[in-house]
Each structure stands twice: as C-alpha cells, then as structure tokens.
Design a protein around this motif. Structure first.
Motif, PDB file in Angstrom:
ATOM      1  N   VAL A  54       0.842  -1.198   0.000  1.00 60.24           N
ATOM      2  CA  VAL A  54       0.000   0.000   0.000  1.00 60.24           C
ATOM      3  C   VAL A  54       0.879   1.250   0.000  1.00 60.24           C
ATOM      4  O   VAL A  54       0.623   2.206  -0.722  1.00 60.24           O
ATOM      5  CB  VAL A  54      -0.938   0.007   1.220  1.00 60.24           C
ATOM      6  N   HIS A  55       1.890   1.230   0.857  1.00 57.57           N
ATOM      7  CA  HIS A  55       2.860   2.324   0.885  1.00 57.57           C
ATOM      8  C   HIS A  55       4.209   1.792   0.434  1.00 57.57           C
ATOM      9  O   HIS A  55       4.526   0.630   0.655  1.00 57.57           O
ATOM     10  CB  HIS A  55       3.035   2.875   2.305  1.00 57.57           C
ATOM     11  N   GLN A  56       5.015   2.667  -0.172  1.00 57.81           N
ATOM     12  CA  GLN A  56       6.375   2.288  -0.506  1.00 57.81           C
ATOM     13  C   GLN A  56       7.305   2.958   0.502  1.00 57.81           C
ATOM     14  O   GLN A  56       7.097   4.108   0.869  1.00 57.81           O
ATOM     15  CB  GLN A  56       6.734   2.733  -1.929  1.00 57.81           C
ATOM     16  N   PRO A  57       8.314   2.224   0.977  1.00 63.23           N
ATOM     17  CA  PRO A  57       9.229   2.826   1.949  1.00 63.23           C
ATOM     18  C   PRO A  57      10.034   3.952   1.289  1.00 63.23           C
ATOM     19  O   PRO A  57      10.317   3.891   0.100  1.00 63.23           O
ATOM     20  CB  PRO A  57      10.129   1.661   2.355  1.00 63.23           C
ATOM     21  N   ASP A  58      10.371   4.966   2.101  1.00 66.53           N
ATOM     22  CA  ASP A  58      11.218   6.044   1.579  1.00 66.53           C
ATOM     23  C   ASP A  58      12.628   5.524   1.343  1.00 66.53           C
ATOM     24  O   ASP A  58      13.277   5.848   0.363  1.00 66.53           O
ATOM     25  CB  ASP A  58      11.273   7.212   2.567  1.00 66.53           C
ATOM     26  N   THR A  59      13.095   4.735   2.295  1.00 64.05           N
ATOM     27  CA  THR A  59      14.402   4.104   2.142  1.00 64.05           C
ATOM     28  C   THR A  59      14.280   2.667   2.627  1.00 64.05           C
ATOM     29  O   THR A  59      13.299   2.308   3.272  1.00 64.05           O
ATOM     30  CB  THR A  59      15.487   4.784   2.998  1.00 64.05           C
ATOM     31  N   LEU A  69      12.775  -7.692  -3.128  1.00 61.57           N
ATOM     32  CA  LEU A  69      11.356  -7.685  -3.492  1.00 61.57           C
ATOM     33  C   LEU A  69      10.887  -6.239  -3.542  1.00 61.57           C
ATOM     34  O   LEU A  69      11.116  -5.464  -2.613  1.00 61.57           O
ATOM     35  CB  LEU A  69      10.558  -8.456  -2.429  1.00 61.57           C
ATOM     36  N   VAL A  70      10.246  -5.869  -4.662  1.00 56.85           N
ATOM     37  CA  VAL A  70       9.687  -4.526  -4.751  1.00 56.85           C
ATOM     38  C   VAL A  70       8.176  -4.652  -4.840  1.00 56.85           C
ATOM     39  O   VAL A  70       7.650  -5.376  -5.691  1.00 56.85           O
ATOM     40  CB  VAL A  70      10.231  -3.780  -5.990  1.00 56.85           C
ATOM     41  N   LEU A  71       7.482  -3.999  -3.928  1.00 57.19           N
ATOM     42  CA  LEU A  71       6.031  -4.064  -3.915  1.00 57.19           C
ATOM     43  C   LEU A  71       5.477  -2.705  -4.322  1.00 57.19           C
ATOM     44  O   LEU A  71       5.459  -1.771  -3.537  1.00 57.19           O
ATOM     45  CB  LEU A  71       5.530  -4.446  -2.523  1.00 57.19           C
ATOM     46  N   GLY A  72       5.062  -2.603  -5.583  1.00 55.04           N
ATOM     47  CA  GLY A  72       4.564  -1.323  -6.074  1.00 55.04           C
ATOM     48  C   GLY A  72       3.125  -1.082  -5.689  1.00 55.04           C
ATOM     49  O   GLY A  72       2.671   0.054  -5.600  1.00 55.04           O
ATOM     50  N   ALA A  75      -1.441  -5.621  -5.357  1.00 59.35           N
ATOM     51  CA  ALA A  75      -1.483  -6.810  -6.211  1.00 59.35           C
ATOM     52  C   ALA A  75      -0.124  -7.509  -6.220  1.00 59.35           C
ATOM     53  O   ALA A  75      -0.038  -8.739  -6.233  1.00 59.35           O
ATOM     54  CB  ALA A  75      -1.892  -6.413  -7.628  1.00 59.35           C
ATOM     55  N   ASP A  76       0.967  -6.721  -6.213  1.00 61.87           N
ATOM     56  CA  ASP A  76       2.315  -7.300  -6.157  1.00 61.87           C
ATOM     57  C   ASP A  76       2.474  -8.162  -4.902  1.00 61.87           C
ATOM     58  O   ASP A  76       3.025  -9.256  -4.936  1.00 61.87           O
ATOM     59  CB  ASP A  76       3.386  -6.196  -6.109  1.00 61.87           C
ATOM     60  N   ALA A  77       1.990  -7.619  -3.780  1.00 62.53           N
ATOM     61  CA  ALA A  77       2.134  -8.335  -2.523  1.00 62.53           C
ATOM     62  C   ALA A  77       1.352  -9.637  -2.559  1.00 62.53           C
ATOM     63  O   ALA A  77       1.836 -10.692  -2.122  1.00 62.53           O
ATOM     64  CB  ALA A  77       1.653  -7.460  -1.367  1.00 62.53           C
ATOM     65  N   ARG A  78       0.150  -9.568  -3.121  1.00 64.62           N
ATOM     66  CA  ARG A  78      -0.664 -10.776  -3.181  1.00 64.62           C
ATOM     67  C   ARG A  78       0.007 -11.815  -4.086  1.00 64.62           C
ATOM     68  O   ARG A  78       0.040 -12.993  -3.772  1.00 64.62           O
ATOM     69  CB  ARG A  78      -2.067 -10.442  -3.696  1.00 64.62           C
ATOM     70  N   ALA A  83      -0.495 -12.310   2.446  1.00 65.26           N
ATOM     71  CA  ALA A  83      -1.899 -12.021   2.746  1.00 65.26           C
ATOM     72  C   ALA A  83      -1.957 -11.076   3.936  1.00 65.26           C
ATOM     73  O   ALA A  83      -1.248 -11.271   4.908  1.00 65.26           O
ATOM     74  CB  ALA A  83      -2.651 -13.302   3.068  1.00 65.26           C
ATOM     75  N   VAL A  84      -2.815 -10.060   3.835  1.00 67.61           N
ATOM     76  CA  VAL A  84      -2.824  -9.025   4.876  1.00 67.61           C
ATOM     77  C   VAL A  84      -4.228  -8.805   5.424  1.00 67.61           C
ATOM     78  O   VAL A  84      -5.187  -8.676   4.664  1.00 67.61           O
ATOM     79  CB  VAL A  84      -2.294  -7.688   4.303  1.00 67.61           C
ATOM     80  N   ILE A  85      -4.326  -8.802   6.738  1.00 68.00           N
ATOM     81  CA  ILE A  85      -5.558  -8.371   7.399  1.00 68.00           C
ATOM     82  C   ILE A  85      -5.270  -6.999   7.983  1.00 68.00           C
ATOM     83  O   ILE A  85      -4.453  -6.859   8.886  1.00 68.00           O
ATOM     84  CB  ILE A  85      -5.965  -9.340   8.513  1.00 68.00           C
ATOM     85  N   TYR A  86      -5.933  -5.967   7.443  1.00 67.03           N
ATOM     86  CA  TYR A  86      -5.669  -4.611   7.905  1.00 67.03           C
ATOM     87  C   TYR A  86      -6.363  -4.340   9.231  1.00 67.03           C
ATOM     88  O   TYR A  86      -7.339  -4.982   9.590  1.00 67.03           O
ATOM     89  CB  TYR A  86      -6.151  -3.589   6.879  1.00 67.03           C
TER      90      TYR A  86
END
Ligand SMILES: Nc1ncnc2c1ncn2[C@@H]1O[C@H](COP(=O)(O)OP(=O)(O)OP(=O)(O)O)[C@@H](O)[C@H]1O
Ligand SMILES: [Mg+2]
Lengths: 497, 333
Positions: A54-59, A69-72, A75-78, A83-86
């Motif tokens: 959901v968020h991209q790290p600054d660093t 691993l880059v999660l843009g 959907a990338d994470a899935r 799997a994430v429960i918010y």
C-alpha cells in the motif's frame, strides 16, 4: 535457525513531517509466528502497509526468499503470497460478503462470467474453518465491526499465503472467535507459512507467537524469543518506563438507578432485555460476537428504534429513536466502529472531539475556533492523543489514537450515563490502564457506566456486575464476587442451560 | 500566522478570487464598456437572484444533497405573484408573504421526499423541477402579467443614492453574511460539514441529520421564491418561463466556488466570488458580441472545470507529497 522468508532492512517511512518508521529491520521466518508490539502510533500499521504494497518505503529494502522484493501495489504483494488483514476493515458495503472476499479474483466460468455458485461455496468453506455463522449472500453493509473483521480474515485466508500479516485482527473478537482464528493461523504456520501478528493483548501474543519484536516511536527496539520475555519486560521496552498493565476498578458507593432498561425488544436482534445500572456502578455486557450487545446499546442511545420496551435515564423516559434527546438527558455512547460511527474521518481531531458539545461550547449561538480548540486540547492531553496537530484530519492518526479521540469526544460531554462499546479496542497498555482509571473515577463521581467488551480480563477487572447476552437475550447477571472466566463463558455460549 | 496565510493562498477560495480579479482586469482592458458603471449595474442585477438562491443551496450541497428545482420554484413564485396581482391583491407585503409560504411548501415537499422516504435528492428534484414549472404554466398559461406600479418596479432596481449600484446589493450582502456566519461560525454549520462527510457518524454525535436536511430544503425553496419576486419586479413581468434554466447558473456558481458535489467541503466566500465571476464573464462576453450559445458552452465548461478542478488540485498535491520522500536515495544491499 532457519533463514528469513520475508525480510525488511533499513526501512524508513514519513508522512509529511511525521516520521512513522525509522531504519526498521524485521525478519519473518517460515513456520514461525512473529509478534510486533508497540504503543499507539509506534508505526506498526505503517509497517504492515509497506508489506502489503500500500505504501512504498522512503528508504530500505525488502527481501523475499533471499531475493530483493519490490512491492509497487497490493497486487504485487498478493502475487508474492503475502496475505494481509488490515487494522481497519475496508469492505465494499454494497457487495455481498462472498463478493467482498473474492473481489477481483472471482472464479470464472466460460466467457469470463463469474461463477457465483463457486464463490458462495468457497466462502462457506472458509466460514466453516473459521466457525463463522454469516450468510455469504448478505451485503456487507450493516455488519458489526467484529463480523467485518471476520470477513477480512476469511478474505486473507482465501488464497494460499506464504506470509500472513494480521494487524490487530482480534481487537473486537471474543475468546471463542480468537481461538478459532488462532487454530487456523497455527495450522498455516505449521505448514510452513510465516505469520506476523499485531495485538495489544499480551495473552494472545504469548499464546501464538515464538518471536517478539518491539517498536518504539518508529524505531526498532528489540527482537527476542517469546520464551525469554515476560509481559512486564515487553511493556517496559514498548513504553520505555514502568507501567502497570491492569487497573482494577476501585470500590465505590453505589447510588440510585440512573439507567433503567425495561423489556427492550427488536425483532430479529434482541428480546425482552431488562436491566438497570446505578450511579457508581460499572456494569459489563458480555457475550459472543453477534449476541446483540451493540444492537441493544444503539437502541438505548436512540440510533435505532425498538419494537417494545422503555428506556429511562434518571427517572425520565427517553423517546425512542432520538439521539439528540438521549445526549441531552446525559447519555453518551462510544460506538464500536470508530471509522463509520465514532468519527468523521475527513474532519480534524478538534472538530470531531467537539461535535457533540458544539452547542454547549457556543456563546450566543456563535462558535469561534478558540473555545473548540481549548476544549479539544484539554481532553487530547488527558488521553495522550498523539497527533501532529489538532487540526490534522483524524484519518491521519494511528488506530489507537483515533480510538482515544472517540473516547475524549464523549468523556468531555460529562455524561451521567456512559455507555462504551469496546472502549479500549486497539488501545495500548499504558493508555488502557489510563482509560480504566478514568472509567473508575467517573463511576466514583456517580456516573453509571455500561461497558460492552469482548475482552474477558477487562470485563472481570472492571465490572461490578456482568450481564451476559446470548442470541439476543440476557442470560445471566453475575455479581463481581462470583464472576469468573468459566461462569461468563458458560452464559455466553448458552452451555448448561 | 504565516502558516495561515500560506494555507489561505493555496485554497480554492483564493484561486476563485484571483480568477475574478484577472477576468475583471483583462475584460476592462480588452472589451469596451467593461469598466463602465453601467456594466457593473447589470452584472449585479443579474447576480442578485443567483446569489440569493446560491446561499442556501451551498449549505444544502455541503450536506451532500442537491436541489435542481430552484429555478422552477422561482418561476412558480413569479406566476403566483402575477396571478394574485391580476386578481386584485395589491399589497406588496401580502404578495411577499404568500410567495414565501409557497417557497416553503415547495421546499418542504422536496425535503419530505428526501428525508422521510429516503429518495435521492437528484431524482426527487428532477421530478419537482418539471412539476413546479408545470404548475407555473397551469397558473398563468403563456400570459404575462406586467402592469405593476412603477414605484415597485423602479424600487426593486433603484440605485444606492449617489451611486449606480442597486440598493438590493445591501440586502444580498446582509443575507450572505448571515449565511456565512451560520455555516462557518455556529454549531449548525459544524453539523453540516459532519453530515456531508459521514452522516452515520453525525447521527452518533447527536446531529439531527434528517431534520437539518429538511429545513435546508425549506430554506432553499423560500429563498428561490424570494428571488422570484425580485425577478418579476426587475423585468416588470411575471411569466411561467421566468428563470428557465437558471438552476444551471446557480449550481455552476456553487461548484465553481469550491463546494464539493459529494458534500462536506467548501465555503461561502468562494461561492460568492464565483457568482460574481460568472456574472462578469457572461456579461463581458455578451458585450464582446459572443453569441448566446457560446455563453452556454462557457458556463458548461466552467461547471466541469469546477468539478474536476479541486480534485485535480488535491490529486496533484498528494502526488507531490508522495513523490518528495522517494527522491531520497534508497539504500541498496
Ligand atoms: N496517512 C497518514 N498521514 C499522516 N500521518 C500518518 C498517516 N498514517 C499514519 N500516520 C502517523 O504515523 C504514525 C504511525 O502510525 P501507525 O498507524 O503506523 O501506528 P500503529 O503503531 O499502527 O498504532 P496503533 O497501535 O494505534 O494502531 C502515527 O504518528 C500516525 O499519526
Ligand atoms: Mg495500527
């Protein structure tokens, strides 16, 4: 020691001027449940959102199976098997429960048509595993916060996850539902998945997790085997000082009846509910998710109408369905769902806090920002709300801090009868003790407190009497002396009747 | 203080005021007549009914509802006034009271359908847009009632002594201040923003959502009817098609003024600025001999711009904010 399945290193993340995470590291191993703890606003949910894409790290970097691993986006994470429960359920209210669970990846039939039968069947399967008694075809609108959370859990479990991330999934669940969730999480873990678990309930953390990482003010503090830690040591690391994690209710003089509920019924939700709460008393309303507790307090507060019965406050009968009159009579309700019911997310901390008191704060019908600011500041400080400014939209606060704003909003009205529905949902240890101390002090001042809570230690620690609901009926009224885990759970599950 | 100024400068209200100044300056330089007092007299006379309706409508739209029937209420008010005059009612206070009551009734019907029966205001007021206009034709057919005393018709548009500006502007200014105070500095106003953003949470905070919306519909109806009286006297003519299509101009002004069509956002300063801006633009283009069709196109485009604009600004801001941190160099393993 096995190598990390999912790793974070040197991760920082800021929202404008607020540094939510600073140089954080974390390693999740296959076959292990890992707890992430920290005070409200420590940065836990921010870290979850980074793992979810959901968020991209600054660093900083993420690694998966040793590879970067880059999660843009989510959907990338899935796709990576995360799997994430918010923390806050985010269901589409107009879709059915089943559609919500399979949103965007519905099983298809020929010509790309959605296979509704398969969606329904797979939802039933998931619900069976979790022991959820929800109709897959009902719309998500109107689900209680606990049911919403169960749907979110089912959604996360609906695909084969290699990493399961859970951000306070149990905050609104009672013991029975928590056990079922843990059963599923353990079997996932034992089949080789990595689990990240966030909670402010230490009994749960020690029951599920092997490793505990502590965050403080966005910084990594420690990672240790759970076996080497105690609750007190974890708390000390979280807060940086000594805090008592429990604050039992003080004995107070019990006074006249302030809230008198007689024969309240609403077809399909609750039947013939009668009880009283006296000034100086804290009465807990316990029960399983779906027992009808929240519905009863909503009806008392005038949000919903009821078919039969009466509500009296300080001897005066309340008009059904009139929240304004209820507030004027000295009633206050801290609702269960802070995002939908407790707060107007787009408005500032200050405006949210003063909304129920806007008439009282006005002079000659006029409101200048000044009176509101002063009033909001007093209560934000008392509850230690962590925010960049009182003018910041309340949506930018961490979950626990949002809950504090809801509490502040209602405590400030100086109610005669205070109803709290899951008052400490998502609140950290230190503040929780503070909230309990506040409730106790209010009772000592003659306020009648009715507390809906799914957290048994809270119920047993705070309540003078425990009312238990089961399937829409009151099944027990247990005085403090004889209230224990067993007696409450028995009445709540309807066993032994 | 500096923070305050910076925030104000970035706000939509401010952009609208800047645009207004730009249009006035460019118009005055390039189009003959825009600088004249006569031009401003026209702009203001035209803006008065639009502003009168835009004031309550702003509050209504902030709660997340809409009223498309305002111009039809104006028309109906005109015809009823004309009919009563023609049948011998010659007291202005009586006529005003009857029209006001009529506006209240029209607004109450809208409000009842929306708040009691839970129907979407868009659908309800499209219906009453047609219904009230239809009733206006029933009242007066295609006749025009035009024989009002000149003391009334001249009085309505009379200038402030010593100036060319109509005295009505004072009435409108007082009304605008009244509405602005209600919206921005009273408990009622706080409730309106809460309702527009989340009506469920508002109910939990004791805001009477239904009641509030109902009375806003009533106020909108009443103000539209008042605008009808002004309209009749200004043109010395009560006809069933008075103010046909005016709802477009009013809603365009409210949205261009920065009020979100989804509710919960916006303020009256921007709206008043937008009413004047649109008035100046329309009249300046007319002076420059731009055909009427082109004027409609301009209004329509501005309407779209006003819906897209604030969103675009917000999105651009969010982008900027998001981009800034990522420019720092990520550490590589
Ligand atoms: N969208 C946002 N805009 C600005 N600040 C934010 C935003 N989201 C979070 N923050 C800030 O980042 C910090 C960390 O928030 P985060 O939600 O990660 O805390 P948390 O550890 O999950 O707390 P809790 O236990 O209360 O859920 C907080 O100070 C919060 O105010
Ligand atoms: Mg959180």
């Amino acid at each position: 020691m096995s190598t990390a399945l999912l790793g974070l290193d040197g991760v920082s993340k800021s929202y404008g001027a607020v540094a939510a995470l600073r140089d954080v590291r974390l390693e999740l191993r296959a076959g292990e449940a890992h707890a992430l703890v920290g005070e409200n606003g420590a940065g836990k949910s921010t870290l979850v959102k980074i793992l979810a894409g959901v968020h991209q790290p600054d660093t900083g970097v993420l690694t998966f199976d040793g590879k970067p691993l880059v999660l843009g986006n989510p959907a990338d994470a899935r796709a990576a098997g995360i799997a994430v429960i918010y923390q806050e359920p985010t269901l589409f209210p107009d879709l059915t429960v089943a559609e919500n669970i399979f949103m965007g990846r519905q099983p298809r039939r020929s010509l790309g048509r959605i296979d509704h039968a398969a969606v329904r069947a797979r939802t039933r399967d998931l619900f069976d595993r979790l022991g959820v008694a929800l109709d897959p075809d009902r719309p998500a609108r109107g689900l209680s916060i606990a049911d919403q959370q169960l749907v979110e859990i089912a959604k996360a479990l609906s695909f084969d996850a290699r990493v399961l991330v859970m951000d306070e999934p149990t905050a609104a669940l009672s013991g029975v539902e928590v056990e079922r969730l843990f059963g599923v999480a353990r079997s996932l873990r034992d089949s080789g998945a990595a689990v990240l678990f966030i909670s402010h309930r230490f009994d749960e953390i020690f029951a599920l997790c092997q490793t505990i990482t502590v965050l403080r003010d966005g910084q990594w503090v420690s990672t240790d085997a759970a076996a080497d830690l105690t609750v007190d040591r974890v708390v000390r690391r979280m807060v940086g000082r000594e805090v008592s994690s429990l604050f039992p209710k003080q004995d107070t003089k019990v006074r006249d009846v302030r809230l008198d509920v007689r024969g309240l019924s609403l077809a399909g939700w609750f039947q013939d509910v009668s009880f009283t709460v006296r000034g100086g008393e804290i009465v807990a309303l316990a029960g399983l998710v779906g027992a009808g507790r929240s519905e009863v307090v909503r009806a008392i507060f005038g949000i919903d109408r009821y078919d039969a019965g009466e509500v009296h406050v300080d001897g005066r009968r309340l008009r059904a369905g009139d929240t304004d009159a209820a507030i004027a009579a000295g009633l206050a309700l801290v609702p269960e769902d802070r995002r939908q019911q407790g707060l107007v997310m787009e408005l500032s901390v200050e405006r949210n806090q003063t909304l129920p008191r806007r008439w009282k704060l006005s002079t000659a019908g006029l409101l200048t920002g000044k009176a509101e600011r002063a009033a909001a500041r007093t209560w934000s400080e008392r509850l230690q709300v962590k925010t960049s400014s009182l003018r910041a939209p309340v949506s930018t606060l961490s979950g626990g801090n949002q809950q504090k704003v809801v509490l502040a909003k209602w405590l400030a009205t100086e109610p005669g009868v205070l109803i709290v529905d899951e008052p400490t949902r998502g609140i950290d240890v230190g503040t929780k003790a503070e909230v309990h101390r506040l409730l106790s002090a209010l009772a000592a001042d003659g306020v009648a407190v009715l507390m809906v809570s799914s957290e048994l230690p809270e119920v047993l620690g705070m309540a003078d009497r425990v009312l238990v609901m089961h399937e829409g009926r009151l099944t027990a009224d247990i005085p403090r002396a004889s209230a224990d885990e067993e007696s409450v759970m028995q009445a709540a599950t309807g066993v032994g009747r | 203080m500096a923070e305050r100024i910076r925030r104000a400068a970035g706000s939509w209200d401010f952009l609208v005021l800047v645009a207004l100044v730009l249009v006035v300056v460019i118009g005055a330089v390039s189009i003959e007549g825009v600088a004249s007092p006569r031009f401003w007299r026209f702009v203001i006379l035209e803006a008065i009914p639009i502003a009168v309706i835009a004031l309550p409508l702003t509050l209504l739209i902030i709660t997340g509802e809409i009223d498309l029937s305002v111009a039809s209420v104006l028309g109906l008010s005109c015809t009823v006034m004309g009919k009563l005059w023609a049948s011998g009612v010659h007291s202005l206070p009586v006529l005003v009271l009857v029209c006001l009551a009529l506006g209240v009734l029209c607004g109450a019907v809208n409000g009842l359908f929306v708040t009691r029966f839970g129907l979407p205001s868009l659908a309800v007021t499209i219906g009453t847009l047609a219904l009230y206009r239809g009733l206006a034709y029933v009242t007066l057919g295609d006749k025009a009632i035009a024989d009002y005393p000149t003391s009334w018709t001249d009085g309505a548009v009379a200038p402030i002594p010593g100036l060319t500006i109509p005295w009505m502007i004072i009435v409108v200014a007082v009304l605008a201040i009244l509405f602005a105070v209600v919206l921005h500095a009273t408990p009622v106003g706080r409730g309106l923003y809460a309702i527009g953003n989340n009506d469920e949470a508002s109910r939990f905070a004791g805001v009477a959502v239904g009641k509030t919306k109902f009375w806003l519909f009533v106020a909108t109806g009443a103000m539209s009817a008042l605008a009808g009286i002004f309209w009749t006297l200004r043109f010395a003519s009560a006809r069933a098609d008075n103010g046909n299509g005016l709802e477009l101009a009013v809603i365009a002004a409210v949205l261009l003024g920065g009020v979100s069509i989804f509710g919960g956002r916006g303020g009256l300063l921007g709206v008043v600025g937008a009413v004047v801006l649109l008035g100046v633009l329309r009249n300046a283009l007319q002076l420059a001999d731009v055909p009427a069709n082109a004027l409609t196109i301009v209004t329509g485009s501005l309407l779209i711009a006003s819906v897209v604009g604030p969103n675009a600004v917000a999105i651009a801001r969010a982008r900027l904010r998001r981009r800034r941190p990522t420019t720092s160099i990520p550490t590589t393993p």
